[in-house]
Scaffold this active site. Structure first.
Site, mmCIF file in Angstrom:
data_model
loop_
_atom_site.group_PDB
_atom_site.id
_atom_site.type_symbol
_atom_site.label_atom_id
_atom_site.label_comp_id
_atom_site.label_asym_id
_atom_site.label_seq_id
_atom_site.Cartn_x
_atom_site.Cartn_y
_atom_site.Cartn_z
ATOM 1 C CE LYS A 13 -45.852 -36.487 63.370
ATOM 2 N NZ LYS A 13 -44.374 -36.446 63.527
ATOM 3 N NE ARG A 88 -43.649 -37.408 57.362
ATOM 4 C CZ ARG A 88 -44.091 -38.156 58.378
ATOM 5 N NH1 ARG A 88 -45.363 -38.426 58.514
ATOM 6 N NH2 ARG A 88 -43.231 -38.611 59.264
HETATM 7 P P1 ADP Z 1 -42.398 -40.370 62.104
HETATM 8 O O1 ADP Z 1 -43.294 -39.180 62.245
HETATM 9 O O2 ADP Z 1 -41.865 -40.854 63.398
HETATM 10 O O3 ADP Z 1 -41.320 -40.200 61.064
HETATM 11 P P2 ADP Z 1 -44.475 -41.931 60.689
HETATM 12 O O4 ADP Z 1 -44.945 -43.229 61.185
HETATM 13 O O5 ADP Z 1 -45.426 -40.788 60.680
HETATM 14 O O6 ADP Z 1 -43.194 -41.620 61.596
HETATM 15 O O7 ADP Z 1 -43.896 -42.083 59.203
HETATM 16 C C1 ADP Z 1 -42.962 -43.089 58.867
HETATM 17 C C2 ADP Z 1 -42.587 -42.970 57.394
HETATM 18 O O8 ADP Z 1 -43.757 -43.178 56.570
HETATM 19 C C3 ADP Z 1 -42.054 -41.607 56.956
HETATM 20 O O9 ADP Z 1 -40.667 -41.469 57.210
HETATM 21 C C4 ADP Z 1 -42.401 -41.624 55.454
HETATM 22 O O10 ADP Z 1 -41.481 -42.400 54.733
HETATM 23 C C5 ADP Z 1 -43.743 -42.337 55.416
HETATM 24 N N1 ADP Z 1 -44.865 -41.365 55.510
HETATM 25 C C6 ADP Z 1 -45.720 -41.218 56.555
HETATM 26 N N2 ADP Z 1 -46.598 -40.213 56.325
HETATM 27 C C7 ADP Z 1 -46.272 -39.704 55.101
HETATM 28 C C8 ADP Z 1 -46.781 -38.646 54.296
HETATM 29 N N3 ADP Z 1 -47.811 -37.861 54.706
HETATM 30 N N4 ADP Z 1 -46.204 -38.414 53.085
HETATM 31 C C9 ADP Z 1 -45.185 -39.172 52.655
HETATM 32 N N5 ADP Z 1 -44.638 -40.170 53.363
HETATM 33 C C10 ADP Z 1 -45.172 -40.451 54.574
#
Ligand code: ADP
Ligand code: ZN
Length: 210
Positions: A13, A88
């Site tokens: 992504k 998410r």
């Molecule tokens: P990846 O998609 O590689 O897991 P991200 O950088 O999108 O990495 O997210 C890292 C962490 O940040 C997630 O594992 C979660 O703990 C938190 N996070 C990110 N976006 C959300 C969201 N929309 N809702 C809840 N937690 C989130």
């Protein structure tokens, strides 16, 4: 155009997000990046988020939804935006429906067997966020896009990756059906190269722009 990028952790992504953002002039809104910036600056949100992120769990919906709601009100989002890592959960998607209208959901599909290696071998640019895989870096430690230092995210270790994948299956995968029912879903195979994935995505976005 208001776009959502959907896909398991490691599906690519973030990589597609920087290409789409550069190519179509859409602000890239990554909740993960927003949390990491808050952690770096030791804000109250950062302290809270860190306790969840380090365990591979989701930050609570109330906190995450509020952050996105505020971000979407900024002037650069007026002409469209791209969300990466949000929503998410179904609750986040419903909250989003209340404040905005989504035009397209790009779902990047990748074999689950690939994800562990992709994430544990991932290195990220400290400055621009671009992702690399150690197998393609040949020992390079700087970003080829901006020259920034590459680092390994603290949550890119086998144990935390496993819980992120479990959380994805339980809480995020149901969004595929949610957006499919709304007729917004565009599936793209993510097992190929970043260039191939972007070519597929571009075709769709160009058609949508017409
Ligand atoms: P990846 O998609 O590689 O897991 P991200 O950088 O999108 O990495 O997210 C890292 C962490 O940040 C997630 O594992 C979660 O703990 C938190 N996070 C990110 N976006 C959300 C969201 N929309 N809702 C809840 N937690 C989130
Ligand atoms: Zn960089």
């Amino acid at each position: 155009m208001n776009i959502i990028l959907l896909g398991a952790p490691g599906a690519g992504k973030g990589t597609q997000a920087s290409r789409i953002s550069d190519g179509y002039g859409l602000p890239h809104i990554s909740t993960g990046d927003i949390f990491r910036a808050n952690i770096k600056n030791q804000t109250p949100i950062g302290l809270l988020a860190k306790s969840y992120i380090d365990k591979g769990q989701l930050v609570p919906d109330e906190v995450t939804c509020k952050i996105v709601e505020n971000r979407l009100q900024e002037p650069d989002c007026k002409a469209g935006y791209m969300l990466d890592g949000f929503p998410r959960t179904i609750a986040q998607a419903e909250a989003l429906d209340k404040i905005t209208k989504i035009d397209l959901v790009i779902n990047i599909e990748v074999d689950f067997a690939l994800l562990m290696d992709r994430l544990c071998g991932r290195r990220v640019c400290k400055d621009c966020g671009e992702s690399y895989h150690i197998s393609r870096l040949n020992g390079e430690t700087k970003c080829s896009r901006c020259g920034g230092e590459l680092y390994q995210r603290k949550d890119d270790n086998p144990e935390t990756v496993q819980s992120r994948l479990d959380v994805y299956n339980a809480q995020t995968a149901p969004l595929i059906e949610y957006y499919s029912k709304k007729g917004l879903l565009f599936n793209v195979v993510g097992n190929t190269t970043p260039e191939d994935v972007f070519a597929e995505v571009s075709k769709k976005l160009d058609a949508l722009k017409q």
